[in-house]
Design a protein around this motif. Structure first.
Motif, PDB file in Angstrom:
ATOM      1  N   VAL A   1      -6.447  -3.160  -4.772  1.00  0.00           N
ATOM      2  CA  VAL A   1      -7.168  -4.268  -4.147  1.00  0.00           C
ATOM      3  C   VAL A   1      -6.284  -5.503  -4.106  1.00  0.00           C
ATOM      4  CG1 VAL A   1      -9.408  -3.399  -4.928  1.00  0.00           C
ATOM      5  CG2 VAL A   1      -8.216  -5.103  -6.308  1.00  0.00           C
ATOM      6  N   ILE A   2      -6.576  -6.371  -3.125  1.00  0.00           N
ATOM      7  CA  ILE A   2      -5.908  -7.662  -3.026  1.00  0.00           C
ATOM      8  C   ILE A   2      -6.967  -8.754  -2.980  1.00  0.00           C
ATOM      9  CG2 ILE A   2      -3.810  -6.810  -1.905  1.00  0.00           C
ATOM     10  CD1 ILE A   2      -4.997  -7.694   0.784  1.00  0.00           C
ATOM     11  N   LEU A   3      -6.558  -9.959  -3.314  1.00  0.00           N
ATOM     12  CA  LEU A   3      -7.470 -11.101  -3.296  1.00  0.00           C
ATOM     13  C   LEU A   3      -7.496 -11.710  -1.906  1.00  0.00           C
ATOM     14  CD1 LEU A   3      -9.262 -12.665  -5.348  1.00  0.00           C
ATOM     15  CD2 LEU A   3      -7.334 -14.236  -5.652  1.00  0.00           C
TER      16      LEU A   3
ATOM     17  N   ARG B   1     -10.420  -7.241  -1.466  1.00  0.00           N
ATOM     18  CA  ARG B   1     -10.437  -6.259  -0.391  1.00  0.00           C
ATOM     19  C   ARG B   1      -9.733  -4.996  -0.859  1.00  0.00           C
ATOM     20  NH1 ARG B   1      -8.278  -6.945   5.824  1.00  0.00           N
ATOM     21  NH2 ARG B   1      -8.827  -4.840   6.489  1.00  0.00           N
ATOM     22  N   PHE B   2     -10.386  -3.861  -0.682  1.00  0.00           N
ATOM     23  CA  PHE B   2      -9.808  -2.578  -1.066  1.00  0.00           C
ATOM     24  C   PHE B   2      -8.865  -2.125   0.051  1.00  0.00           C
ATOM     25  CE2 PHE B   2     -13.198  -2.969  -3.933  1.00  0.00           C
ATOM     26  CZ  PHE B   2     -13.100  -2.024  -4.945  1.00  0.00           C
ATOM     27  N   ILE B   3      -7.586  -1.963  -0.269  1.00  0.00           N
ATOM     28  CA  ILE B   3      -6.615  -1.545   0.744  1.00  0.00           C
ATOM     29  C   ILE B   3      -6.114  -0.128   0.494  1.00  0.00           C
ATOM     30  CG2 ILE B   3      -5.912  -3.909   1.238  1.00  0.00           C
ATOM     31  CD1 ILE B   3      -3.318  -3.334  -0.323  1.00  0.00           C
ATOM     32  N   GLY B   4      -6.529   0.493  -0.590  1.00  0.00           N
ATOM     33  CA  GLY B   4      -6.124   1.870  -0.856  1.00  0.00           C
ATOM     34  C   GLY B   4      -7.038   2.523  -1.860  1.00  0.00           C
ATOM     35  N   THR B   5      -7.391   3.777  -1.618  1.00  0.00           N
ATOM     36  CA  THR B   5      -8.209   4.560  -2.537  1.00  0.00           C
ATOM     37  C   THR B   5      -7.690   5.988  -2.581  1.00  0.00           C
ATOM     38  OG1 THR B   5     -10.280   3.304  -2.245  1.00  0.00           O
ATOM     39  CG2 THR B   5     -10.496   5.572  -2.978  1.00  0.00           C
ATOM     40  N   VAL B   6      -7.644   6.555  -3.766  1.00  0.00           N
ATOM     41  CA  VAL B   6      -7.419   7.991  -3.935  1.00  0.00           C
ATOM     42  C   VAL B   6      -8.608   8.527  -4.722  1.00  0.00           C
ATOM     43  CG1 VAL B   6      -5.964   9.807  -4.910  1.00  0.00           C
ATOM     44  CG2 VAL B   6      -4.906   7.770  -3.890  1.00  0.00           C
ATOM     45  N   GLU B   7      -9.355   9.430  -4.100  1.00  0.00           N
ATOM     46  CA  GLU B   7     -10.537   9.986  -4.760  1.00  0.00           C
ATOM     47  C   GLU B   7     -10.145  11.106  -5.712  1.00  0.00           C
ATOM     48  OE1 GLU B   7     -14.020  10.896  -2.368  1.00  0.00           O
ATOM     49  OE2 GLU B   7     -13.119   9.817  -0.683  1.00  0.00           O
ATOM     50  N   CYS B   8     -10.902  11.226  -6.797  1.00  0.00           N
ATOM     51  CA  CYS B   8     -10.690  12.349  -7.702  1.00  0.00           C
ATOM     52  C   CYS B   8     -11.378  13.588  -7.133  1.00  0.00           C
ATOM     53  CB  CYS B   8     -11.222  12.024  -9.099  1.00  0.00           C
ATOM     54  SG  CYS B   8     -13.033  11.937  -9.214  1.00  0.00           S
ATOM     55  N   ALA B   9     -11.174  14.731  -7.791  1.00  0.00           N
ATOM     56  CA  ALA B   9     -11.701  15.992  -7.272  1.00  0.00           C
ATOM     57  C   ALA B   9     -13.059  16.364  -7.855  1.00  0.00           C
ATOM     58  CB  ALA B   9     -10.696  17.116  -7.552  1.00  0.00           C
ATOM     59  N   GLN B  10     -13.580  15.565  -8.763  1.00  0.00           N
ATOM     60  CA  GLN B  10     -14.852  15.910  -9.379  1.00  0.00           C
ATOM     61  C   GLN B  10     -15.984  15.812  -8.356  1.00  0.00           C
ATOM     62  OE1 GLN B  10     -15.506  15.144 -13.542  1.00  0.00           O
ATOM     63  NE2 GLN B  10     -13.940  13.541 -13.530  1.00  0.00           N
ATOM     64  N   ALA B  11     -16.974  16.701  -8.511  1.00  0.00           N
ATOM     65  CA  ALA B  11     -18.084  16.725  -7.556  1.00  0.00           C
ATOM     66  C   ALA B  11     -18.821  15.392  -7.537  1.00  0.00           C
ATOM     67  CB  ALA B  11     -19.037  17.870  -7.890  1.00  0.00           C
ATOM     68  N   LEU B  12     -19.095  14.853  -8.709  1.00  0.00           N
ATOM     69  CA  LEU B  12     -19.719  13.529  -8.824  1.00  0.00           C
ATOM     70  C   LEU B  12     -18.602  12.525  -9.029  1.00  0.00           C
ATOM     71  CD1 LEU B  12     -22.255  11.742  -9.062  1.00  0.00           C
ATOM     72  CD2 LEU B  12     -22.230  12.203 -11.533  1.00  0.00           C
TER      73      LEU B  12
ATOM     74  N   ASN C   1     -14.356   6.862  -1.286  1.00  0.00           N
ATOM     75  CA  ASN C   1     -13.343   5.997  -0.676  1.00  0.00           C
ATOM     76  C   ASN C   1     -13.907   4.601  -0.427  1.00  0.00           C
ATOM     77  OD1 ASN C   1     -11.453   4.771   1.085  1.00  0.00           O
ATOM     78  ND2 ASN C   1     -10.785   6.762   1.809  1.00  0.00           N
ATOM     79  N   ARG C   2     -13.205   3.583  -0.910  1.00  0.00           N
ATOM     80  CA  ARG C   2     -13.633   2.198  -0.741  1.00  0.00           C
ATOM     81  C   ARG C   2     -12.709   1.400   0.179  1.00  0.00           C
ATOM     82  NH1 ARG C   2     -17.397   4.367  -2.503  1.00  0.00           N
ATOM     83  NH2 ARG C   2     -18.734   3.785  -4.253  1.00  0.00           N
ATOM     84  N   GLU C   3     -11.776   2.060   0.860  1.00  0.00           N
ATOM     85  CA  GLU C   3     -10.818   1.344   1.702  1.00  0.00           C
ATOM     86  C   GLU C   3     -11.529   0.492   2.749  1.00  0.00           C
ATOM     87  OE1 GLU C   3      -7.623   3.511   3.412  1.00  0.00           O
ATOM     88  OE2 GLU C   3      -7.127   4.554   1.563  1.00  0.00           O
TER      89      GLU C   3
ATOM     90  N   ARG D   1       0.820  -1.208   0.000  1.00  0.00           N
ATOM     91  CA  ARG D   1       0.000   0.000   0.000  1.00  0.00           C
ATOM     92  C   ARG D   1       0.855   1.260   0.000  1.00  0.00           C
ATOM     93  NH1 ARG D   1      -2.230   3.990   2.871  1.00  0.00           N
ATOM     94  NH2 ARG D   1      -4.426   4.482   2.467  1.00  0.00           N
ATOM     95  N   ALA D   2       1.900   1.270   0.833  1.00  0.00           N
ATOM     96  CA  ALA D   2       2.760   2.445   0.927  1.00  0.00           C
ATOM     97  C   ALA D   2       3.409   2.767  -0.414  1.00  0.00           C
ATOM     98  CB  ALA D   2       3.822   2.226   1.999  1.00  0.00           C
ATOM     99  N   ILE D   3       3.825   1.737  -1.125  1.00  0.00           N
ATOM    100  CA  ILE D   3       4.452   1.932  -2.438  1.00  0.00           C
ATOM    101  C   ILE D   3       3.424   2.396  -3.458  1.00  0.00           C
ATOM    102  CG2 ILE D   3       5.449   0.670  -4.400  1.00  0.00           C
ATOM    103  CD1 ILE D   3       7.077  -0.925  -2.335  1.00  0.00           C
ATOM    104  N   ALA D   4       2.222   1.828  -3.417  1.00  0.00           N
ATOM    105  CA  ALA D   4       1.233   2.076  -4.463  1.00  0.00           C
ATOM    106  C   ALA D   4       0.539   3.429  -4.358  1.00  0.00           C
ATOM    107  CB  ALA D   4       0.179   0.969  -4.444  1.00  0.00           C
ATOM    108  N   MET D   5       0.357   3.959  -3.148  1.00  0.00           N
ATOM    109  CA  MET D   5      -0.479   5.149  -2.989  1.00  0.00           C
ATOM    110  C   MET D   5      -0.017   6.355  -3.811  1.00  0.00           C
ATOM    111  SD  MET D   5      -3.122   4.285  -1.333  1.00  0.00           S
ATOM    112  CE  MET D   5      -3.893   5.813  -0.786  1.00  0.00           C
TER     113      MET D   5
END
Length: 255
Positions: free
Chosen positions: A106-108, A114-125, A129-131, A85-89
């Motif tokens: 995600v990992i299996l 399982r979602f272990i990392g999410t970066v959300e975009c800035a768009q209103a819609l 976060n799915r972590e 996760r630290a490397i991927a973020m």
């Protein structure tokens, strides 16, 4: 299909997010937890104290908090997941800048992802976060690219009638799944068009370890109203570049 509850309880949601952070990322201080959740330190402290009380967390000698007995993953699993996760973020953040949609790692986990990392975009819609969330692997885009990498005997075991005896109505048709995974292998990516969440479309690609097998997957998620097949070449290219960058850094970290 998973949809958020109509009446979310913010304090419960914050506590669950904290539990996931402790389990996946490792120890956190009160200040860092408050910043991540967007709350004042006193609120973060109360949440962490409750997690300690229920054995979801423990307080360390340096006053930080770590995953407690209820959340323990085992040292090797935690170390690998945390490093991944630290490397991927940072690479997920760069991917979001490029495609302007939310990105996930995600990992299996058995027959789920399982979602272990999410970066959300800035768009209103946007897709949020799915972590910490889990979805059936055969429905999720990241899950399908990882399942496509499994040996046939392991896939058979994962989806055997015995393993799904308590939920037979949810068990996928194995012949149809094999065909879908064969297509996924051939093209190198998978699409999830509203199969896990209504109104959400995702495209996923595998992240491979030094031995060439899929260790995780990166995906881009967006509101279905913004997705079109014309976007696929750009999305797949961006995912491929992100996966290669993560793979290269993982190899470097292993040396």
């Amino acid at each position: 299909m998973k949809n958020p509850p109509n009446y979310a309880i913010r304090s419960v949601d914050h506590a669950l997010q904290l539990a996931v952070m402790l389990q996946v990322e490792g120890p956190l201080g009160v200040g860092e937890a408050a910043e991540r959740l967007g709350v004042v330190p006193s609120t973060a402290h109360r949440l962490l104290a409750m997690l300690v009380y229920r054995d979801f967390a423990v307080q360390l000698e340096d006053r930080r908090y770590a995953a407690g007995p209820v959340l323990s993953l085992g040292a090797s699993s935690l170390s690998h997941t945390s490093r991944l996760r630290a490397i991927a973020m940072p690479h997920l953040a760069a991917l979001v800048e490029r495609v302007r949609e939310s990105a996930n790692l995600v990992i299996l986990a058995g027959d789920h992802v399982r979602f272990i990392g999410t970066v959300e975009c800035a768009q209103a819609l946007r897709v949020g976060n799915r972590e910490g969330m889990v979805f059936p692997a055969h429905l999720a885009s990241g899950g399908k690219v990882m399942l496509a990498d499994l040996p046939p005997e392991r896939l058979d075991l994962l989806y055997s009638a015995e393993k799904w005896a308590d939920r037979p109505e949810q068990r996928p048709n194995l012949a149809a799944l094999r065909r879908e995974l064969r297509t996924t292998r051939e093209r190198g990516f998978a699409i999830n068009a509203g199969r896990t969440e209504a109104g959400v479309t995702a495209v996923g690609r595998a992240v491979r370890g030094a031995d060439g097998t899929a260790q995780a997957a990166v995906s881009v998620s967006m509101p279905t109203t913004r997705f079109s097949r014309d976007l696929l070449p750009g999305l797949v290219g961006a995912l491929a570049a992100t996966a290669r960058d993560i793979e290269a850094e993982l190899r470097g970290a292993a040396m």
